[in-house]
Design an enzyme around this catalytic site. Structure first.
Site, mmCIF file in Angstrom:
data_model
loop_
_atom_site.group_PDB
_atom_site.id
_atom_site.type_symbol
_atom_site.label_atom_id
_atom_site.label_comp_id
_atom_site.label_asym_id
_atom_site.label_seq_id
_atom_site.Cartn_x
_atom_site.Cartn_y
_atom_site.Cartn_z
ATOM 1 N N HIS A 9 65.382 -36.041 103.358
ATOM 2 C CA HIS A 9 65.401 -37.446 103.739
ATOM 3 C C HIS A 9 66.385 -38.287 102.943
ATOM 4 O O HIS A 9 67.073 -39.151 103.492
ATOM 5 C CB HIS A 9 64.003 -38.052 103.595
ATOM 6 C CG HIS A 9 63.950 -39.511 103.942
ATOM 7 N ND1 HIS A 9 64.173 -40.519 103.019
ATOM 8 C CD2 HIS A 9 63.731 -40.136 105.128
ATOM 9 C CE1 HIS A 9 64.080 -41.688 103.607
ATOM 10 N NE2 HIS A 9 63.813 -41.495 104.885
ATOM 11 N N HIS A 14 56.145 -36.924 111.489
ATOM 12 C CA HIS A 14 57.111 -37.601 110.628
ATOM 13 C C HIS A 14 57.359 -36.766 109.371
ATOM 14 O O HIS A 14 56.498 -36.659 108.506
ATOM 15 C CB HIS A 14 56.562 -38.981 110.253
ATOM 16 C CG HIS A 14 57.457 -39.789 109.376
ATOM 17 N ND1 HIS A 14 57.133 -40.108 108.076
ATOM 18 C CD2 HIS A 14 58.673 -40.354 109.619
ATOM 19 C CE1 HIS A 14 58.094 -40.838 107.548
ATOM 20 N NE2 HIS A 14 59.040 -41.008 108.464
#
Length: 301
Positions: free
Chosen positions: A53, A11
């Site tokens: 992100h 992740h």
């Protein structure tokens, strides 16, 4: 009983150990044995896809120091307001709490330490290819189309650009080591039906659990779902998804932020895999998750 180990998706890289979405963090996750490396993808003002992100730069970079006076009315500096050349001037750091100097995860890499930068999607793909070449492994990529409606509003077709980039690097069909994910169901369906993308697609889920009919609708254009792992605990979603022909790739296993009522990594994985295993797991700790899963697959000695 024979267990099939779920795929392990790093992740944002080995983000428990190095700042998220740095090439160093991706290299670490690759070396730890992750099966896939995740890329969150947004666009710059000049239309370059970068691996980052957030829509804004504030919690992960020194943008306010480097470019004073460039914030929007809400006080934030948005990626799409900066050219790639300006993005390259920023120092990437460990994630901070919004508007604060403290890191979000106190036990992780110290804020402000190290020397990291934001990669483009193409730079990261080339980097992963080189790691695969030098190690003989075939680690996949797992890009997310971030906020496609936002990008459309700013004149950027992020999904189309991403599919084009992936195609240039021979990520074309379901057997290739690339999976595209997105929260926007209409956009993900467009990727399949209008853009003609044949890669595996995963529909990310937010708060509301889809009914069986909703899962069957998702199956018309996607290969799997990506729920918050808490959506699987104590619900029938995993079994329902599998009956609908969908894989299940929950996010995010964090040893330093376990779900309520879960006391350890082992307890969490057993809750997710005891009867009907998930197909993949997103985690900030690929080494720890892999160690437990491999021990679980091997069984007692």
């Amino acid at each position: 009983m024979t267990y099939k180990r779920p795929l392990v998706i790093a992740h944002r890289g080995a983000s428990a150990y190095l700042p998220e979405h740095t090439l160093a963090g991706k290299a670490m996750a690759h070396a730890m044995g992750a099966d896939f490396l995740e890329q969150d993808v947004v666009a710059t003002r000049d239309g370059v896809l970068i691996v980052f992100h957030d829509l804004h730069l504030d919690d992960l970079t020194d943008v306010a120091i480097r470019f004073p006076g460039r914030a929007r009315a809400d006080g934030r500096h948005y990626c799409i307001d900066f050219d790639l050349g300006e993005i390259r001037q920023l120092a990437l750091t460990e994630r901070r709490r919004a508007g604060q100097a403290q890191t979000r995860w106190p036990g992780r890499f110290p804020a402000g330490a190290g020397s990291f930068s934001i990669p483009t999607l193409e730079e990261e793909i080339r980097f992963v290819h080189c790691l695969n070449h030098s190690t003989g492994r075939c680690v996949g990529i797992y890009p997310e189309i971030k906020a496609p409606a936002w990008h459309h509003e700013h004149g950027m077709d992020l999904a189309a650009e991403m599919v084009a980039v992936l195609g240039r690097y021979a990520y074309l069909g379901p057997a290739d080591a690339a999976i595209i994910q997105c929260f926007d169901c209409a956009e993900l369906r467009r990727v399949r039906e209008q853009l003609g993308c044949r890669l595996r697609l995963v529909q990310l889920l937010e708060d509301e659990l889809p009914a069986t009919s909703g899962l069957q609708t998702i199956r018309q254009y996607a290969d799997g779902i990506g729920p918050d792992l808490r959506q699987l605990l104590g619900t029938g979603l995993l079994a329902d998804a599998h009956r609908s022909g969908l894989q299940v790739h929950p996010y995010t296993v964090r040893i330093d932020a376990l779900p309520p009522g879960i006391g350890s990594l082992a307890e969490l994985i057993e809750a997710l895999c005891r009867e009907e295993p998930v197909d993949a797991l997103f985690t900030d700790f690929p080494d720890r998750v892999l160690a437990y899963l491999n021990q679980r697959v091997a069984g007692p000695s």
